[in-house]
Enzyme design. Structure first.
Site, short mmCIF file in Angstrom:
data_model
loop_
_atom_site.label_atom_id
_atom_site.label_comp_id
_atom_site.label_asym_id
_atom_site.label_seq_id
_atom_site.Cartn_x
_atom_site.Cartn_y
_atom_site.Cartn_z
N ASP A 158 1.15 6.40 1.41
CA ASP A 158 2.83 6.99 1.49
C ASP A 158 3.48 6.40 0.29
O ASP A 158 3.31 5.69 -0.43
CB ASP A 158 3.10 5.93 2.87
N HIS A 196 -0.06 2.45 0.10
CA HIS A 196 1.20 2.97 -0.40
C HIS A 196 0.87 3.12 -1.91
O HIS A 196 0.25 2.28 -2.65
CB HIS A 196 2.25 2.11 -0.44
#
Length: 249
Positions: free
Chosen positions: A70, A215
């Site tokens: 992400d 991430h």
């Protein structure tokens, strides 16, 4: 977060909140804590929730896991993540922020060209996402859809709410754009930079059916990259294969 089905009770093997989400009666803060409980239940369950018209994807079928990444693209960490994935021949799903795609469209294209799936993660990642006015909420998703689609040449088919903050309005807005909602099962909290050992330990506990959250944007992601250097071969050695969550919806 779910209750009994109409005319009957929840199956004994499932906690009541798993059967039907009671979104309309919950505040954004209550949803946050109930979703946390649901993810914890899914982590323990051997029956992954594959999602439907009313619930996000929390798992994948078979002896598979899904690696999701992400908050990118990021000019330093996204290329390093792509190099790592290429070495281990792992396919991931990148949930991109529209504003960052606008700044780095070449990186979004590079993700696509490397064979990875791309999802929509809103235009600016506002939180709590479910508390936004309906018009702003829809604009966040639609604007990101446009920027990402222009950059990579194809509109995303998957959506992840910022912070995993779902509601009926969030699900409807995504569905109106043809997007399947995807959550996660395993969260190492790598965005906090808790240390390589902790990230590695948490991700290494993944089992078939789990959706892993990592991430490549929003800060220094060196710990994430280093942890995945250990985790990816470890999971592959256990016979797990990496798939795209929600791909069959």
């Amino acid at each position: 977060m779910t209750g009994p089905t109409a005319g009957g009770s929840a199956a004994p093997s499932e906690k009541p909140y798993v059967r039907r989400l009671c979104w309309p009666y919950l505040s954004a803060q209550a949803l946050h804590y109930l979703l946390f409980a649901l993810r914890a239940q899914q982590f323990r369950s051997r029956r992954p929730m594959l999602g439907d018209a009313h619930r996000p994807v929390f798992g994948v079928p078979g002896r598979s896991v899904a690696l999701t990444v992400d908050d990118g693209p990021h000019p330093e960490w996204t290329p390093r993540m792509l190099e790592l994935l290429d070495r281990h021949r792992v396919r991931a799903t990148f949930f991109l922020i529209g504003a960052r795609v606008r700044e780095h469209p070449d990186l979004a294209r590079r993700i696509r060209e490397a064979g990875h799936a791309i999802g929509n993660h809103s235009m600016s990642h506002p939180q709590p996402f479910a508390a936004l006015p309906p018009a702003r909420l829809r604009a966040e998703i639609a604007d990101a859809q446009g920027w990402i689609g222009d950059a990579v040449g194809a509109a995303p088919r998957l959506f992840r709410a910022p912070g995993g903050n779902w509601s009926p309005a969030v699900l409807r807005a995504g569905a109106d754009l043809g997007l399947a909602p995807v959550d996660w099962t395993v969260n190492p909290s790598d965005w906090r930079s808790p240390g390589v050992a902790r990230i590695t330990r948490r991700l290494s506990r993944s089992r078939p059916g789990h959706v892993l959250l990592c991430h490549d944007g929003g800060g220094d992601r060196s710990q994430t990259v280093e942890a995945l250097e250990t985790v990816l071969p470890r999971l592959l050695d256990r016979g797990l294969r990496f798939v795209v969550p929600g791909a069959d919806r």
